[in-house]
Scaffold this active site. Structure first.
Site, PDB file in Angstrom:
ATOM      1  N   HIS A 123       0.878  -1.177   0.000  1.00 23.68           N
ATOM      2  CA  HIS A 123       0.000   0.000   0.000  1.00 23.68           C
ATOM      3  C   HIS A 123       0.920   1.233   0.000  1.00 23.68           C
ATOM      4  O   HIS A 123       2.033   1.181   0.519  1.00 23.68           O
ATOM      5  CB  HIS A 123      -0.813  -0.068   1.293  1.00 23.68           C
ATOM      6  N   ASP A 201       3.221  -4.809   8.147  1.00 23.36           N
ATOM      7  CA  ASP A 201       1.979  -4.053   7.981  1.00 23.36           C
ATOM      8  C   ASP A 201       0.828  -5.064   8.103  1.00 23.36           C
ATOM      9  O   ASP A 201       0.566  -5.843   7.184  1.00 23.36           O
ATOM     10  CB  ASP A 201       1.985  -3.375   6.605  1.00 23.36           C
ATOM     11  N   GLN A 204      -4.361  -5.467   6.981  1.00 26.29           N
ATOM     12  CA  GLN A 204      -5.362  -6.409   6.451  1.00 26.29           C
ATOM     13  C   GLN A 204      -5.322  -7.750   7.170  1.00 26.29           C
ATOM     14  O   GLN A 204      -6.215  -8.584   6.968  1.00 26.29           O
ATOM     15  CB  GLN A 204      -5.148  -6.622   4.944  1.00 26.29           C
ATOM     16  N   LYS A 227     -10.326  -1.049  10.552  1.00 31.77           N
ATOM     17  CA  LYS A 227     -10.517  -2.248   9.718  1.00 31.77           C
ATOM     18  C   LYS A 227     -10.854  -3.462  10.602  1.00 31.77           C
ATOM     19  O   LYS A 227     -11.071  -4.560  10.107  1.00 31.77           O
ATOM     20  CB  LYS A 227      -9.257  -2.516   8.892  1.00 31.77           C
ATOM     21  N   CYS A 364      -4.802   2.244  -3.574  1.00 30.46           N
ATOM     22  CA  CYS A 364      -3.566   2.819  -3.012  1.00 30.46           C
ATOM     23  C   CYS A 364      -2.360   1.921  -3.288  1.00 30.46           C
ATOM     24  O   CYS A 364      -1.452   1.815  -2.449  1.00 30.46           O
ATOM     25  CB  CYS A 364      -3.693   3.099  -1.512  1.00 30.46           C
TER      26      CYS A 364
HETATM   27  N1  PLP Z   1      -1.624  -0.900   4.641  1.00 28.59           N
HETATM   28  C1  PLP Z   1      -2.568  -1.683   4.124  1.00 28.59           C
HETATM   29  C2  PLP Z   1      -2.227  -3.082   3.701  1.00 28.59           C
HETATM   30  C3  PLP Z   1      -3.875  -1.204   3.996  1.00 28.59           C
HETATM   31  O1  PLP Z   1      -4.825  -1.983   3.480  1.00 28.59           O
HETATM   32  C4  PLP Z   1      -4.156   0.117   4.414  1.00 28.59           C
HETATM   33  C5  PLP Z   1      -5.504   0.674   4.216  1.00 28.59           C
HETATM   34  O2  PLP Z   1      -6.237   0.301   3.338  1.00 28.59           O
HETATM   35  C6  PLP Z   1      -3.143   0.879   4.969  1.00 28.59           C
HETATM   36  C7  PLP Z   1      -1.884   0.337   5.055  1.00 28.59           C
HETATM   37  C8  PLP Z   1      -3.385   2.273   5.455  1.00 28.59           C
HETATM   38  O3  PLP Z   1      -4.259   2.222   6.543  1.00 28.59           O
HETATM   39  P1  PLP Z   1      -4.858   3.557   7.195  1.00 28.59           P
HETATM   40  O4  PLP Z   1      -5.426   4.354   6.064  1.00 28.59           O
HETATM   41  O5  PLP Z   1      -5.883   3.044   8.150  1.00 28.59           O
HETATM   42  O6  PLP Z   1      -3.726   4.255   7.870  1.00 28.59           O
END
Ligand code: PLP
Length: 406
Positions: A123, A201, A204, A227, A364
């Site tokens: 992401h 990270d 998900q 999430k 993203c």
């Molecule tokens: N990393 C992953 C794998 C994500 O799916 C997301 C959000 O969709 C993020 C990072 C960023 O999360 P946030 O917007 O809650 O900071």
């Protein structure tokens, strides 16, 4: 799942209509809906506990502090962290990664010619902060490529580790775009053996998988509350305690200090060293309620339920002429697809007219989309409250929308 009706009834938003249709919410990888238990925790905080924490001597301040620190304990136990001091409350995954990358950049641990390893599946939140770290330190960003099935190229990963100077590896556990589940345990072990710090990270992963940070062996792990059925604006950065003790703070302000003079400031211990300013107190308390919510059902049961629905959706969609699925067969959480000759945005817009909420676009993950030569996909993502009628609804909405668009 046996008690699905009662689970669904805990989510008031599922009763609302979208036009004349019932809401079929399949955009859970973007954010999940909130159960009553979480909504009540937020409301209870503001109705009965609201005060600023850690500073006040009055009753409410102590009660709010106790609830906030109890929430930290709940999250620590949920992650099998060694102690609550390893839990830093952030505003979300993005904030957690920025905190980690900024602190590492300031620490002097990363210097010119060092390597920061990420993957093709990341992401933007797990790309841009590391690019910024590289700009500040002169380190080089290397990207583990992925195969056509959306899995990572493990031989290239090992080759880069063998070439040396990998100081940080930051990878996603589960891809938000394709649902690929990376073998993070093995990759963490290999990267740490090569002397790298590892950040996972888990944005998900947290909604689908029980996380054991000790078993995983990583150094840092991040996720977002929203999430995982909690409100927006709250998230977690877990870090190994000795690492957190050795890293410098990123943001300065109240709460993160021990003593301030105009000449010099000494810093508080972790986690407070990394929590400058008034935190999202209600969010942390509601996150603990969300953690209790998933644990009452069991993440294994949640994951099994979602996987069943996702496989059913895949097989219901498979006969659509020209459909192409992305990611490996054992994907988790998200089902990404395209239909030949149809723009994902057009498909998503028509599906929305039938009450079916899916995500369309690059998710993203622009570099990943570029790797596959596409501008985006349609992504259906599943949560505990989805059911077989949602699968029927998406299959019907895709079939009818495709017919209209051809
Ligand atoms: N990393 C992953 C794998 C994500 O799916 C997301 C959000 O969709 C993020 C990072 C960023 O999360 P946030 O917007 O809650 O900071």
């Amino acid at each position: 799942m046996n008690d699905l009706a009662s689970i669904r009834s805990a989510f008031p938003i599922l009763d609302r209509k979208v036009g004349a249709n019932r809401l079929v919410y399949l955009d859970n990888a973007a954010t999940t809906q909130k159960p009553l238990k979480v909504l009540e925790a937020s409301r209870h905080y503001y109705e009965s506990l609201n005060a600023n924490i850690h500073r006040g001597t009055h009753h409410l301040a102590r009660a709010a502090t106790d609830a906030f620190e109890a929430a930290r304990g709940t999250v620590a136990r949920h992650l099998n962290a060694t102690s609550p001091e390893e839990i830093i409350f952030t505003s979300g995954t993005t904030a957690g990664i920025n905190l980690a990358a900024s602190s590492l950049a300031l620490s002097g641990r990363i210097t010119e010619g060092d390597v920061v390893l990420i993957s093709a599946l990341e992401h933007h939140s797990n790309i841009v902060p590391w690019q910024m770290l590289c700009q500040r330190t002169g380190a080089q960003l290397k990207v583990i490529p992925c195969h056509d099935d959306g899995t990572l190229d493990q031989s290239r990963f090992h080759q880069w580790l063998a070439e040396g100077r990998v100081r940080v590896m930051a990878i996603t556990w589960i891809s938000n775009a394709f649902g690929t589940v990376n073998p993070v345990g093995q990759m963490t072990q290999a990267a740490r053996d090569a002397g790298a710090l590892v950040l996972i990270d888990a944005a998900q992963a947290a909604p689908h998988i029980g996380i054991d940070v000790v078993g995983l062996g990583a150094d840092l792990l991040v996720f977002s509350g929203h999430k995982l059925y909690a409100p927006t604006g709250i998230g977690v950065l877990w870090g190994r305690r000795d690492l957190l003790e050795s890293l410098p703070p990123w943001q300065g302000g109240g709460e993160m200090i021990r003593e301030v003079t105009f000449e010099h400031t000494t810093y508080n211990d972790p986690p407070f060293k990394f929590e400058a300013g008034t935190p999202n107190i209600e969010g942390a308390i509601a996150l603990a309620a969300a953690v209790d919510f998933v644990n009452d059902i069991g993440l294994d049961a949640i994951h099994a339920h979602e996987s069943l629905l996702m496989r059913a959706a895949e097989s219901a969609l498979t006969d659509i002429d020209g459909i192409r699925f992305f990611g490996p067969a054992d994907r988790s959480g998200s089902l990404s697809f395209l239909v030949d000759g149809i723009h994902p945005y057009d498909l998503g817009t028509l599906m929305d007219q039938r009450g079916v909420a899916v995500r369309t676009g690059h998710h993203c993950c622009q570099p990943l989309m570029a790797r596959f030569g596409i501008s985006g996909t349609v992504r259906a993502s599943f949560a505990v409250y989805n059911d077989t009628s949602d699968v029927e609804a998406i299959a019907d909405a895709v079939a009818r929308s495709v017919k209209m668009l051809r």
